[in-house]
Structures are given as C-alpha cells and as structure tokens.
Design a protein around this motif. Structure first.
Motif, PDB file in Angstrom:
ATOM      1  N   VAL A   1       0.860  -1.180   0.000  1.00 19.14           N
ATOM      2  CA  VAL A   1       0.000   0.000   0.000  1.00 19.14           C
ATOM      3  C   VAL A   1       0.897   1.230   0.000  1.00 19.14           C
ATOM      4  N   SER A   2       0.450   2.290  -0.662  1.00 21.42           N
ATOM      5  CA  SER A   2       1.226   3.514  -0.719  1.00 21.42           C
ATOM      6  C   SER A   2       0.295   4.718  -0.640  1.00 21.42           C
ATOM      7  N   LYS A   3       0.843   5.804  -0.138  1.00 21.07           N
ATOM      8  CA  LYS A   3       0.065   7.019   0.050  1.00 21.07           C
ATOM      9  C   LYS A   3       0.976   8.230  -0.143  1.00 21.07           C
ATOM     10  N   SER A   4       0.482   9.236  -0.858  1.00 20.08           N
ATOM     11  CA  SER A   4       1.234  10.469  -1.089  1.00 20.08           C
ATOM     12  C   SER A   4       0.541  11.651  -0.420  1.00 20.08           C
ATOM     13  N   TRP A   5       1.344  12.490   0.210  1.00 20.93           N
ATOM     14  CA  TRP A   5       0.904  13.780   0.706  1.00 20.93           C
ATOM     15  C   TRP A   5       1.691  14.864  -0.036  1.00 20.93           C
ATOM     16  N   GLU A   6       1.574  16.077   0.393  1.00 17.81           N
ATOM     17  CA  GLU A   6       2.239  17.172  -0.316  1.00 17.81           C
ATOM     18  C   GLU A   6       3.763  17.025  -0.300  1.00 17.81           C
ATOM     19  N   LYS A   7       4.333  16.644   0.845  1.00 20.10           N
ATOM     20  CA  LYS A   7       5.779  16.529   0.961  1.00 20.10           C
ATOM     21  C   LYS A   7       6.256  15.125   1.322  1.00 20.10           C
ATOM     22  N   VAL A   8       5.342  14.211   1.541  1.00 20.59           N
ATOM     23  CA  VAL A   8       5.692  12.881   2.048  1.00 20.59           C
ATOM     24  C   VAL A   8       5.100  11.811   1.149  1.00 20.59           C
ATOM     25  N   PHE A   9       5.908  10.772   0.879  1.00 19.77           N
ATOM     26  CA  PHE A   9       5.424   9.565   0.201  1.00 19.77           C
ATOM     27  C   PHE A   9       5.757   8.373   1.083  1.00 19.77           C
TER      28      PHE A   9
ATOM     29  N   SER B   1      11.924 -28.160   1.301  1.00 21.44           N
ATOM     30  CA  SER B   1      11.114 -26.959   1.074  1.00 21.44           C
ATOM     31  C   SER B   1      11.321 -25.995   2.240  1.00 21.44           C
ATOM     32  N   TYR B   2      11.098 -24.698   1.963  1.00 25.54           N
ATOM     33  CA  TYR B   2      11.194 -23.682   3.000  1.00 25.54           C
ATOM     34  C   TYR B   2      10.363 -22.482   2.569  1.00 25.54           C
ATOM     35  N   ALA B   3       9.992 -21.664   3.544  1.00 25.54           N
ATOM     36  CA  ALA B   3       9.163 -20.483   3.289  1.00 25.54           C
ATOM     37  C   ALA B   3       9.772 -19.280   4.001  1.00 25.54           C
ATOM     38  N   ASN B   4       9.574 -18.090   3.423  1.00 20.39           N
ATOM     39  CA  ASN B   4      10.127 -16.863   3.993  1.00 20.39           C
ATOM     40  C   ASN B   4       9.171 -15.692   3.781  1.00 20.39           C
ATOM     41  N   TRP B   5       9.203 -14.755   4.723  1.00 16.01           N
ATOM     42  CA  TRP B   5       8.487 -13.482   4.606  1.00 16.01           C
ATOM     43  C   TRP B   5       9.511 -12.379   4.355  1.00 16.01           C
ATOM     44  N   PHE B   6       9.159 -11.423   3.466  1.00 17.84           N
ATOM     45  CA  PHE B   6      10.051 -10.319   3.142  1.00 17.84           C
ATOM     46  C   PHE B   6       9.283  -8.992   3.228  1.00 17.84           C
ATOM     47  N   PRO B   7       9.255  -8.369   4.405  1.00 17.08           N
ATOM     48  CA  PRO B   7       8.573  -7.080   4.548  1.00 17.08           C
ATOM     49  C   PRO B   7       9.468  -5.935   4.069  1.00 17.08           C
ATOM     50  N   PHE B   8       8.862  -4.808   3.763  1.00 18.44           N
ATOM     51  CA  PHE B   8       9.620  -3.605   3.420  1.00 18.44           C
ATOM     52  C   PHE B   8       8.792  -2.372   3.763  1.00 18.44           C
ATOM     53  N   VAL B   9       9.485  -1.254   3.959  1.00 17.79           N
ATOM     54  CA  VAL B   9       8.829   0.028   4.213  1.00 17.79           C
ATOM     55  C   VAL B   9       9.722   1.132   3.652  1.00 17.79           C
ATOM     56  N   ASP B  10       9.123   2.098   2.938  1.00 17.11           N
ATOM     57  CA  ASP B  10       9.844   3.224   2.347  1.00 17.11           C
ATOM     58  C   ASP B  10       9.194   4.534   2.787  1.00 17.11           C
ATOM     59  N   LEU B  11      10.035   5.529   3.069  1.00 19.58           N
ATOM     60  CA  LEU B  11       9.539   6.855   3.435  1.00 19.58           C
ATOM     61  C   LEU B  11      10.370   7.897   2.709  1.00 19.58           C
ATOM     62  N   THR B  12       9.705   8.755   1.920  1.00 15.53           N
ATOM     63  CA  THR B  12      10.367   9.827   1.186  1.00 15.53           C
ATOM     64  C   THR B  12       9.803  11.169   1.638  1.00 15.53           C
ATOM     65  N   TYR B  13      10.703  12.113   1.900  1.00 19.14           N
ATOM     66  CA  TYR B  13      10.292  13.427   2.402  1.00 19.14           C
ATOM     67  C   TYR B  13      10.986  14.518   1.599  1.00 19.14           C
ATOM     68  N   LYS B  14      10.201  15.491   1.109  1.00 19.14           N
ATOM     69  CA  LYS B  14      10.722  16.622   0.349  1.00 19.14           C
ATOM     70  C   LYS B  14      10.463  17.906   1.136  1.00 19.14           C
ATOM     71  N   PRO B  15      11.420  18.327   1.985  1.00 18.73           N
ATOM     72  CA  PRO B  15      11.184  19.495   2.844  1.00 18.73           C
ATOM     73  C   PRO B  15      11.074  20.792   2.053  1.00 18.73           C
TER      74      PRO B  15
ATOM     75  N   PHE C   1      19.629   5.024   3.942  1.00 22.07           N
ATOM     76  CA  PHE C   1      19.269   6.441   4.046  1.00 22.07           C
ATOM     77  C   PHE C   1      19.935   7.185   2.901  1.00 22.07           C
ATOM     78  N   ARG C   2      19.168   8.045   2.191  1.00 25.41           N
ATOM     79  CA  ARG C   2      19.705   8.814   1.081  1.00 25.41           C
ATOM     80  C   ARG C   2      19.274  10.273   1.183  1.00 25.41           C
ATOM     81  N   TYR C   3      20.168  11.156   0.729  1.00 22.08           N
ATOM     82  CA  TYR C   3      19.844  12.584   0.624  1.00 22.08           C
ATOM     83  C   TYR C   3      20.197  13.043  -0.787  1.00 22.08           C
ATOM     84  N   GLN C   4      19.290  13.740  -1.428  1.00 24.81           N
ATOM     85  CA  GLN C   4      19.515  14.234  -2.778  1.00 24.81           C
ATOM     86  C   GLN C   4      19.293  15.735  -2.827  1.00 24.81           C
ATOM     87  N   TYR C   5      20.288  16.433  -3.385  1.00 24.95           N
ATOM     88  CA  TYR C   5      20.161  17.867  -3.660  1.00 24.95           C
ATOM     89  C   TYR C   5      20.441  18.083  -5.144  1.00 24.95           C
TER      90      TYR C   5
END
Length: 299
Positions: free
Chosen positions: A59-67, A93-107, A158-162
């Motif tokens: 699931v994903s959600k966008s706001w004005e400065k946050v994704f 046989s074997y089974a695995n779970w692979f969770p992830f979470v991303d947060l992007t902020y444009k100040p 963690f990444r910073y882009q200018y």
C-alpha cells in the motif's frame, strides 16, 4: 561438460488506485530446471528442479511533501535433486516473509530525504548447488552443496539528494552467507566446496554527482564499504574476514548529432575484500559511439 537450464515464470498483478491510497496485489510462480552432465574418468549426472511460489502486496500514500509505502512478499520454495547416486537424492522446502517500508520526504524544492528498510534473499548459484565434480586438474576439483540455504539480508538505507548530488548510507546484515571452503584430502587432492557458514555486517557510504551542459554530460561516483564477517567453519579465520572495499567511477558523454553519442566510462576498484574474498586493484576503461539508424530501428 553439458549443462542445460530452463526457466519458466508466470505472474499476475493488480493495481487498485483508491482515492485515499494505492493498493497493489500480485502473485508469481517460477519453475527452474537444470540438467548437468560431466565426464572426467567417471561420469557425473545431476538433475535439479526448483519451484518458487510467491504472493506480494503493498500500500502507498502520497501527501504534499511525504510519500509512504509498505508491504510484504511471501515465498514458498521447493527443491528436488537427482544426483547419479540414488542414495544422495533429496527433496526439501522452506518459506520466507520479506517485509519492506519506504519513506520519502521533500522538505523544500530540490531536496529529497529517503529512508527505507527491506528484507531480501540471495539464492545460491547453480555452480554452488551442483554436486557434479568440476576438475581443474587430476589433483583438484570443486563440488557444490545441493543442501545450501539461501542467504537472508536485512537492508537499511538512508539517502539525501540535492539536485543532481546524491549522498547515501546503507547497512546490511547477512545471515546464512555462503562461504567457499578448501579442504586437503588424504589422497593429496584439493577439494573446494560451499557452506552456509558466513554471517556478516556491512556499512556502505556512497556519493554521486551528475553535470550536464549543452551537448556534454558527466557523472562521478564513489562508494566505500566496511565489511566484518564471522565464520562458523574454523578453516576460515575471522581475522581475514574484515576489511574495506572502495570503488570510484566516472562517465562522460558527448552528443555528436541528433542520433549519435560518444561516451567514455572508467572504473577503478582499490585493493580490498568482500565477505570472504580478497582481491587486488583492477580497473576498466570503455570507449564507444552509439548511433541510431534506420529510423531508430538499428542501434
């Protein structure tokens, strides 16, 4: 040697763009088959089959400065091996779970901050699984381990882009890493094999910058990694499993015409180590011209 590989993959994805969030759902089925035949005084024959069924959602959600985005992937793996020696055949046989979470902020404009976590998998290569003997000479050979587990990784970044400047730091913890073991046999033969004996922690810092003006563009990248590993096998000394690796690279392109680009890329890798492999410095230079002809039908 006669090796044949077959891969079939089927997947189905759904995207549901609700007004308040985006919802994605999908599944994938992969079947892998490898037939390996070798003859060196004796005949080795090995058939390997692997199927992977997976289900994933996010699931994903966008706001004005946050994704914001989060999700998970579930994988169920089944493997079967048919070596020439019938008593060594296996099924597991074997089974695995692979969770992830991303947060992007444009100040502010031209500034982007990113923070992400994901769990990942690195499956063994075919040569690491194949129990068929691969001889270098009459005294030495390598043999795979068909019971290897995949390596699992926890990845934090963690990444910073200018504008076109990117600075990043990432941390990776690896469990069940695959190590290369060298054993001296009583009959003077040297045998190389593989084992899930490595656990490692890696910290990487990288920086890149791109510049362009009219027909000219250039980019430069620098990456430095500190790796510290431990081995459960005594033949690998923990003291030799710690060190740095550094890579510097640059690329230049120049537009000669509307459909022709000249380019040059250069990479230099400093002496270092990665997990359990130590290497000297090496470098690579590539020069070329890229042309689009016949109304872009021929490159």
């Amino acid at each position: 040697y006669d090796n044949r590989y077959y891969v079939n993959t089927y997947n189905l994805d759904f995207t549901l763009p609700f007004p308040w969030l985006n919802f994605k759902l999908g599944g994938e089925y992969s079947h892998y088959r490898a037939e390996n035949y070798a003859r060196y005084n004796t005949i080795d024959d090995f058939l390997y089959k692997e199927t992977v069924g997976s289900f994933y959602t996010d699931v994903s959600k966008s706001w004005e400065k946050v994704f914001f985005k989060m999700g998970a992937r579930y994988e169920y793996t089944k493997t079967k091996g048919y070596p020439q020696e019938e008593q060594n055949r296996f099924s597991r046989s074997y089974a695995n779970w692979f969770p992830f979470v991303d947060l992007t902020y444009k100040p502010v404009e031209n500034n982007v901050l990113y923070l992400g976590y994901s769990k990942r998998i690195l499956r063994p290569e075919m040569i690491q699984l194949n129990p068929t003997r691969l001889y270098t000479d009459v005294f030495s050979y390598s043999v795979g381990n068909p019971l290897l587990n995949p390596a699992l990784m926890d990845y934090l970044e963690f990444r910073y882009q200018y504008k076109t400047l990117n600075v990043g730091v990432s941390y990776v913890h690896t469990s069940d890493g695959i190590g290369l073991l060298v054993n001296n046999q009583a009959n003077s033969q040297i045998v190389q094999t593989y084992s899930n004996c490595i656990s490692s922690n890696s910290l990487t810092g990288n920086v890149s910058y791109n510049y362009s003006h009219n027909r000219f563009s250039a980019g430069a990248q620098l990456s430095v990694t500190y790796n510290k590993s431990k081995s459960s096998d005594k033949s690998l000394n923990d003291g030799s499993l710690e060190g740095f690796s550094t890579v510097a690279a640059t690329n230049i392109t120049y537009l000669l015409g509307s459909k022709t680009v000249a380019y040059a890329t250069y990479m230099y890798c400093f002496p270092g180590m990665e997990q359990f492999i130590h290497y000297k410095s090496f470098q690579n230079l590539a020069l070329g011209v890229n042309c689009n002809l016949m109304k872009n039908k021929l490159i």
